[in-house]
Scaffold this active site. Structure first.
Site, PDB file in Angstrom:
ATOM      1  N   GLY A   1       0.784  -1.230   0.000  1.00 20.54           N
ATOM      2  CA  GLY A   1       0.000   0.000   0.000  1.00 20.54           C
ATOM      3  C   GLY A   1       0.818   1.283   0.000  1.00 20.54           C
ATOM      4  N   SER A   2       2.044   1.242  -0.500  1.00 15.83           N
ATOM      5  CA  SER A   2       2.840   2.477  -0.481  1.00 15.83           C
ATOM      6  C   SER A   2       2.255   3.522  -1.430  1.00 15.83           C
ATOM      7  CB  SER A   2       4.315   2.194  -0.810  1.00 15.83           C
ATOM      8  OG  SER A   2       4.487   1.812  -2.156  1.00 15.83           O
TER       9      SER A   2
ATOM     10  N   HIS B   1       0.679   1.212 -13.181  1.00 18.15           N
ATOM     11  CA  HIS B   1       1.302  -0.017 -13.664  1.00 18.15           C
ATOM     12  C   HIS B   1       2.805   0.222 -13.792  1.00 18.15           C
ATOM     13  CE1 HIS B   1       1.518  -3.867 -15.686  1.00 18.15           C
ATOM     14  NE2 HIS B   1       2.289  -3.314 -16.602  1.00 18.15           N
TER      15      HIS B   1
ATOM     16  N   ASP C   1      -4.603  -3.460 -18.446  1.00 18.14           N
ATOM     17  CA  ASP C   1      -3.487  -2.502 -18.562  1.00 18.14           C
ATOM     18  C   ASP C   1      -3.530  -1.735 -19.875  1.00 18.14           C
ATOM     19  OD1 ASP C   1      -2.582  -3.280 -16.060  1.00 18.14           O
ATOM     20  OD2 ASP C   1      -1.310  -4.862 -16.866  1.00 18.14           O
TER      21      ASP C   1
HETATM   22  C1  GAR Z   1       3.472  -1.008  -7.444  1.00 13.29           C
HETATM   23  O1  GAR Z   1       4.774  -1.063  -7.971  1.00 13.29           O
HETATM   24  C2  GAR Z   1       2.453  -0.963  -8.557  1.00 13.29           C
HETATM   25  O2  GAR Z   1       2.884  -0.240  -9.687  1.00 13.29           O
HETATM   26  C3  GAR Z   1       2.332  -2.430  -8.889  1.00 13.29           C
HETATM   27  O3  GAR Z   1       2.369  -3.080  -7.641  1.00 13.29           O
HETATM   28  C4  GAR Z   1       3.124  -2.317  -6.719  1.00 13.29           C
HETATM   29  C5  GAR Z   1       2.283  -2.082  -5.493  1.00 13.29           C
HETATM   30  O4  GAR Z   1       3.045  -1.518  -4.457  1.00 13.29           O
HETATM   31  N1  GAR Z   1       1.113  -2.671  -9.575  1.00 13.29           N
HETATM   32  C6  GAR Z   1       0.946  -3.700 -10.424  1.00 13.29           C
HETATM   33  O5  GAR Z   1       1.819  -4.506 -10.674  1.00 13.29           O
HETATM   34  C7  GAR Z   1      -0.426  -3.762 -11.058  1.00 13.29           C
HETATM   35  N2  GAR Z   1      -0.515  -4.885 -11.927  1.00 13.29           N
HETATM   36  P1  GAR Z   1       2.305  -0.786  -3.235  1.00 13.29           P
HETATM   37  O6  GAR Z   1       1.304  -1.764  -2.659  1.00 13.29           O
HETATM   38  O7  GAR Z   1       3.418  -0.505  -2.259  1.00 13.29           O
HETATM   39  O8  GAR Z   1       1.653   0.457  -3.752  1.00 13.29           O
END
Ligand code: GAR
Length: 196
Positions: free
Chosen positions: A12-13, A109, A145
Site C-alpha cells: 500500500g505504499s 502499472h 493494462d
Molecule cells: C506497485 O509497484 C504498482 O505499480 C504495482 O504493484 C506495486 C504495489 O506496491 N502494480 C501492479 O503490478 C499492477 N498490476 P504498493 O502496494 O506498495 O503500492
C-alpha cells in the site's frame, strides 16, 4: 469534495502517497481502502491514517469472479466514491465491473505502457535490453493494462540491474506520479504528463 476509494493488495505504499496528498486544499479525500487480501500491509496503514477499510478475500470465491465482484461492490456502494484508484490491486476486474466506473477508475502499472502489460514487468524490461523503464497511470478499461494513458515517469535501466533494483528505482516515482495525476483528474485535466 470528491471521494476516492483506493483498492490495494499489498504494502500500500502508493495508497499512502495518494492518501497523504489528499489533504488541505486538495479537492478530494480518501473514502475507503479496500483490499482483496486480509494480510495486505496497507490495511493497517490506512487505519492509522483514519481511513475506513474493508476486505473481500478473493480466496473465498474460487473461480467465481462475479461473486467476488458483487462483494466488492458492497463496501463501494456504502462509500460512494466519485473515483476509484487501483494501487497495487492484483486482481483482474471484469468488463462488467469496469463499465460501472467508466472514466472514473485509474490504475498505476510499473512499466512504460503499452510495453509489458501484466506481470514481471521489470524482468521483461531488463531482458529486452531496454534503456529506460518506468511507470504509467492510466484510465482503466475492460482490456487489461490498456486504456488512455494519463501520465508516465521514466528511469534509466542500469547495467547490473535486477528486477528488485529496478523496482526500487521506479517506486519513488510512482509515489510522485500517481498523486499528481489524481489531482489533475479530480480537477478535470486528463491530458498526458510526464515526470520528472
Ligand atoms: C506497485 O509497484 C504498482 O505499480 C504495482 O504493484 C506495486 C504495489 O506496491 N502494480 C501492479 O503490478 C499492477 N498490476 P504498493 O502496494 O506498495 O503500492
Amino acid at each position: 469534495t470528491q471521494r476516492v476509494a483506493i483498492l490495494i493488495s499489498g504494502s500500500g505504499s502508493n495508497m499512502v502517497a495518494l492518501a497523504q496528498s489528499m489533504q488541505g486544499d486538495h479537492p478530494a479525500r480518501p473514502c475507503l481502502v479496500l483490499s482483496n487480501d486480509p494480510q495486505a500491509g496497507g490495511l493497517a496503514k490506512a487505519q492509522a491514517m483514519g481511513i475506513p477499510t474493508a476486505v473481500v478475500d478473493h480466496r473465498a470465491f474460487k473461480g467465481d469472479r462475479a461473486g467476488f465482484e458483487a462483494e466488492l461492490l458492497k463496501p463501494l456502494r456504502d462509500a460512494q466514491p466519485d473515483l476509484i484508484a487501483l494501487a497495487g490491486f492484483m486482481r483482474v476486474l471484469s468488463a462488467d465491473f469496469v463499465r460501472r466506473f467508466e472514466g472514473r477508475m485509474l490504475n498505476i502499472h510499473p512499466s512504460l505502457l503499452p510495453k509489458y502489460k501484466g506481470l514481471n514487468t521489470y524482468a521483461r524490461a531488463i531482458e529486452a535490453g531496454d534503456a529506460e523503464a518506468g511507470c504509467t497511470v492510466h484510465e482503466v478499461t475492460a482490456e487489461l493494462d490498456d486504456g488512455p494513458i494519463l501520465g508516465q515517469a521514466r528511469v534509466p535501466v542500469l547495467s547490473g540491474d535486477t528486477p528488485a533494483t529496478l523496482a526500487a528505482r521506479i517506486l519513488p516515482l510512482e509515489h510522485q506520479l500517481y498523486p499528481l495525476v489524481l489531482r489533475r483528474v479530480v480537477s478535470g485535466q486528463r491530458d498526458f504528463i510526464t515526470l520528472p
